[in-house]
Write an enzyme that holds these catalytic residues in place. Structure first.
Site, PDB file in Angstrom:
ATOM      1  N   LYS A  95       0.880  -1.173   0.000  1.00 43.16           N
ATOM      2  CA  LYS A  95       0.000   0.000   0.000  1.00 43.16           C
ATOM      3  C   LYS A  95       0.913   1.217   0.000  1.00 43.16           C
ATOM      4  CE  LYS A  95      -3.073   2.743   2.816  1.00 43.16           C
ATOM      5  NZ  LYS A  95      -3.938   2.857   4.007  1.00 43.16           N
ATOM      6  N   GLY A 156      -8.307   9.205   9.065  1.00 42.99           N
ATOM      7  CA  GLY A 156      -8.706   9.361  10.468  1.00 42.99           C
ATOM      8  C   GLY A 156      -9.732  10.446  10.719  1.00 42.99           C
ATOM      9  N   ALA A 183      -9.606   5.282   3.530  1.00 42.48           N
ATOM     10  CA  ALA A 183      -9.397   6.387   4.476  1.00 42.48           C
ATOM     11  C   ALA A 183     -10.584   7.346   4.564  1.00 42.48           C
ATOM     12  CB  ALA A 183      -8.154   7.192   4.144  1.00 42.48           C
ATOM     13  N   GLY A 184     -10.776   7.836   5.777  1.00 47.31           N
ATOM     14  CA  GLY A 184     -11.752   8.899   6.021  1.00 47.31           C
ATOM     15  C   GLY A 184     -13.139   8.424   6.380  1.00 47.31           C
ATOM     16  N   ASN A 205      -9.697   1.865   9.222  1.00 45.73           N
ATOM     17  CA  ASN A 205      -8.977   1.499  10.428  1.00 45.73           C
ATOM     18  C   ASN A 205      -9.558   2.211  11.659  1.00 45.73           C
ATOM     19  OD1 ASN A 205      -5.419   1.084  11.184  1.00 45.73           O
ATOM     20  ND2 ASN A 205      -7.107   1.177  12.591  1.00 45.73           N
ATOM     21  N   THR A 206      -9.387   3.541  11.684  1.00 46.19           N
ATOM     22  CA  THR A 206      -9.722   4.292  12.894  1.00 46.19           C
ATOM     23  C   THR A 206     -11.194   4.166  13.276  1.00 46.19           C
ATOM     24  OG1 THR A 206      -8.042   5.851  12.143  1.00 46.19           O
ATOM     25  CG2 THR A 206      -9.367   6.528  14.010  1.00 46.19           C
TER      26      THR A 206
END
Lengths: 257, 65
Positions: A95, A156, A183-184, A205-206
């Site tokens: 990645k 995040g 992401a986001g 992830n977050t």
């Protein structure tokens, strides 16, 4: 769905950072049913063992790993990190992140294309973390990328899909390239929206790791991804400007004056 | 000889990267290495000679997003 010839059953890719504990991380991965998790690499001294125990945990879960080049701000850094990751994790998948701006962690798309070309020519299978820019996407494909990973919003930030028009355009321009919103994302409905648009997968992830109950949230995202994909295949209605009665009016009783 | 391990100054009595890593407690560990910003594969460590002031980077698996 396949990435570089590898068939996968799950369309949810999960990050492994920021969980409250290794045990919660392991349970969240199981609940998500993700088959691919992202990992990274960091300095370790001779007396530390954190990296070794983390690796044992991931291996025990039997998932495929996608190493990242997180935190790299230059082509040289990203390429060297990719080489270290390939040896460490024994995979040609990478990645690729080349960060260009510290507040938004926006990709440096010029460096990204250059690094993608170098790594593709060296046998890597590159998953570029990019924006929704069509020209950049074209250049990445020319450089050898067979997967594209546009951001939904800054890493995040939990803002969801910031540029729906741009993401839809990207999907329309690259019907045959696997596209992953990376992401986001903040809540499962963001993931469902990406999947309803025809995206092949989402990576997050977050949103899971920092939820009050990461294991339950991992399950919620798995359900949303499946719902969104099923909805896409079912061909959703396009929005209309005017109302259209859902109940047939033919045969309605004449009860007015 | 004085080298830098992940930015920390170290004195090592080893001629090669492999020997230095063993001396610093990395023997048998799952790590990847670079010297002065250039990747050094595990197979190349025994043949990679160190020189004064070399900057060695040692990384291990870690959580990532």
């Amino acid at each position: 769905m396949s990435f570089y010839g590898v068939e996968l059953g799950s369309r949810l890719l999960l990050g492994t950072a920021r969980y409250p504990s290794p045990a919660v991380l392991a349970e969240a991965i199981k609940a998500s049913e993700a088959e691919v998790v992202t990992v990274s690499l960091r300095r370790e001294s001779g007396s530390e063992r954190a990296g070794q125990s983390f690796w044992s945990l991931v291996r025990a879960l039997g998932v495929r790993v996608l190493p990242n080049t997180a935190g790299c701000h230059s082509v040289k850094e990203a390429v060297t990190t990719a080489h270290m990751a390939r040896e460490l994790f024994d995979t040609t998948w990478i990645k690729l992140e080349v960060i260009g701006e510290s507040d938004t962690l926006q990709p440096d798309v010029f460096g990204l294309v250059e690094a993608a070309r170098i790594l593709s020519e060296d046998g890597f299978e590159v998953f570029p973390y990019t924006t929704e820019d069509l020209v950049v996407a074209d250049r990445l494909v020319e450089a050898g990328c067979r997967v594209l990973m546009p951001w939904g919003a800054p890493i995040g930030s939990a803002r969801g899909l910031n540029n729906v028009y741009g993401l839809k355009s990207l999907r329309a321009h690259f019907p045959d390239i696997p596209l992953v919103v990376d992401a986001g994302l903040g809540v499962p409905s963001h993931a469902a929206a990406a999947m309803e648009m025809g995206y092949d997968a989402v990576l997050l992830n977050t949103a899971v790791a920092e939820a009050g109950d990461p294991v339950a949230m991992a399950r919620a995202f798995a359900l949303a991804v499946e719902a969104g994909r099923t909805a896409f295949l079912a061909q959703p209605l396009e929005p209309r400007d005017m109302a259209a009665p859902s109940t047939p009016v033919i045969g309605k009783a004449a009860l007015g004056d | 000889m004085r080298i830098f391990l992940n930015d920390e100054v170290r004195e090592v009595d080893a001629g090669t990267l492999a020997a230095a890593l063993d001396a610093m407690g990395f023997g048998g560990r799952k790590i990847a290495t670079a010297i002065n910003g250039r990747f050094v594969a595990a197979t190349a460590r025994p043949g990679t000679k160190l020189t004064e002031g070399d900057r060695i980077e040692v990384v291990a698996p870690m959580q990532g997003g």
